[in-house]
Scaffold this motif. Structure first.
Motif, mmCIF file in Angstrom:
data_model
loop_
_atom_site.group_PDB
_atom_site.id
_atom_site.type_symbol
_atom_site.label_atom_id
_atom_site.label_comp_id
_atom_site.label_asym_id
_atom_site.label_seq_id
_atom_site.Cartn_x
_atom_site.Cartn_y
_atom_site.Cartn_z
ATOM 1 N N SER A 155 13.063 0.434 -0.663
ATOM 2 C CA SER A 155 14.375 0.892 -0.202
ATOM 3 C C SER A 155 14.861 0.077 0.993
ATOM 4 O O SER A 155 16.069 -0.152 1.146
ATOM 5 N N SER A 207 4.172 2.345 -9.565
ATOM 6 C CA SER A 207 3.239 2.282 -8.445
ATOM 7 C C SER A 207 2.353 1.048 -8.609
ATOM 8 O O SER A 207 1.752 0.842 -9.669
ATOM 9 N N ARG A 253 5.386 1.535 -3.978
ATOM 10 C CA ARG A 253 6.186 2.058 -5.088
ATOM 11 C C ARG A 253 7.461 1.245 -5.240
ATOM 12 O O ARG A 253 8.216 1.086 -4.282
ATOM 13 N N ARG A 275 4.304 9.798 11.440
ATOM 14 C CA ARG A 275 4.452 10.592 10.231
ATOM 15 C C ARG A 275 4.731 12.038 10.627
ATOM 16 O O ARG A 275 3.919 12.687 11.271
ATOM 17 N N ARG A 294 -4.317 0.975 -1.137
ATOM 18 C CA ARG A 294 -2.979 1.488 -0.862
ATOM 19 C C ARG A 294 -2.076 1.230 -2.058
ATOM 20 O O ARG A 294 -2.403 0.434 -2.943
ATOM 21 N N ALA A 348 5.913 15.183 4.770
ATOM 22 C CA ALA A 348 5.196 14.702 3.593
ATOM 23 C C ALA A 348 5.615 13.293 3.216
ATOM 24 O O ALA A 348 4.810 12.505 2.728
ATOM 25 N N ASN A 349 6.870 12.964 3.462
ATOM 26 C CA ASN A 349 7.363 11.637 3.066
ATOM 27 C C ASN A 349 8.332 11.082 4.091
ATOM 28 O O ASN A 349 9.282 10.383 3.752
ATOM 29 N N VAL A 350 8.092 11.390 5.369
ATOM 30 C CA VAL A 350 9.017 10.975 6.425
ATOM 31 C C VAL A 350 8.257 10.295 7.551
ATOM 32 O O VAL A 350 7.207 10.769 7.990
ATOM 33 N N PRO A 394 11.836 6.807 4.944
ATOM 34 C CA PRO A 394 10.797 7.326 4.056
ATOM 35 C C PRO A 394 9.445 6.712 4.418
ATOM 36 O O PRO A 394 9.372 5.563 4.858
ATOM 37 N N LEU A 395 8.393 7.483 4.215
ATOM 38 C CA LEU A 395 7.057 6.973 4.492
ATOM 39 C C LEU A 395 6.800 5.712 3.673
ATOM 40 O O LEU A 395 6.296 4.702 4.187
ATOM 41 N N GLU A 396 7.115 5.727 2.389
ATOM 42 C CA GLU A 396 7.020 4.549 1.521
ATOM 43 C C GLU A 396 8.415 3.939 1.437
ATOM 44 O O GLU A 396 9.242 4.347 0.640
ATOM 45 N N HIS A 397 8.693 2.956 2.288
ATOM 46 C CA HIS A 397 10.060 2.462 2.414
ATOM 47 C C HIS A 397 10.224 0.990 2.052
ATOM 48 O O HIS A 397 11.315 0.433 2.233
#
Length: 211
Positions: A21, A163, A158, A48, A155, A51-53, A15-18
């Protein structure tokens, strides 16, 4: 003494925001990561592609900053697969890197609880550096282009459904000793989620942690 343990990653995606996770995936293998404020996990770099990968490429690495006496635990991650937000990534053989001093350091995201505006945020970061005995010139870099060009580089990380706002930071004019201290200790919180970790700025202005 702190080192960076760098694992080559097999082809895949995250995920882009990882940050959260990735920490969760690592903690399932290394439960000792829970609450360990000495450990820092660098953000994974890639391309990238959605959208989120973030698609991993030949330069993608999982880098963990840790005390040298934790190397044995980290080496046990070699050859393991991690489920990072529903994406499986494989870890190759790691390399160990000693931290090297640099007069200019960069962190792509620093979070300090209660400080979400650039001015007060920089003052809080300065107080943390003073407490460490580190001297240097701090600034929040600006967005170079696009609709937000010229604005402070804000920035968000999450954490579950929350957030958390932070900023990129550049610190210039560091002595060798202060540079190593800042790399070892970082600024702010959530270092295991990729926040507050500093890397040297190269001669060409790059860091390897751009985005």
């Amino acid at each position: 003494m702190m080192i960076d343990c760098s694992f080559r990653l097999l082809p895949g995606a995250v995920p882009l925001e990882h940050g959260y996770s990735l920490l969760s995936a690592l903690s399932r293998i290394m439960p000792s990561l829970h609450g360990d404020i000495q450990i820092g996990v660098h953000p994974i770099r890639g391309r990238r592609t959605g959208a989120n990968v973030l698609t991993l490429d030949g330069d993608s690495r999982l880098r963990i900053r840790a005390p040298v006496d934790r190397v044995g635990e980290l080496l046990a991650l070699a050859g393991r697969f991690l489920d990072v937000g529903g994406h499986e990534i494989g870890l190759g053989v790691p390399e160990l890197w000693a931290l090297a001093p640099a007069t200019t350091l960069y962190s792509r995201l620093v979070t300090i609880k209660g400080f979400t505006e650039p001015g007060p945020f920089l003052e809080a970061a300065r107080r943390q550096m003073d407490a460490m005995g580190v001297s240097g010139r701090l600034e929040v870099p600006t967005v170079p282009e696009g609709p937000r060009a010229g604005l402070p580089r804000r920035r968000v990380v999450r954490v579950r459904q929350m957030s958390v706002v932070g900023f990129a930071i550049v610190v210039e004019g560091l002595s060798d000793a202060d540079s190593l201290t800042l790399q070892e200790r970082g600024l702010g919180g959530r270092r295991r989620m990729g926040c507050g970790i500093f890397v040297p700025v190269r001669n060409d202005g790059g860091t390897g942690d751009e985005s």
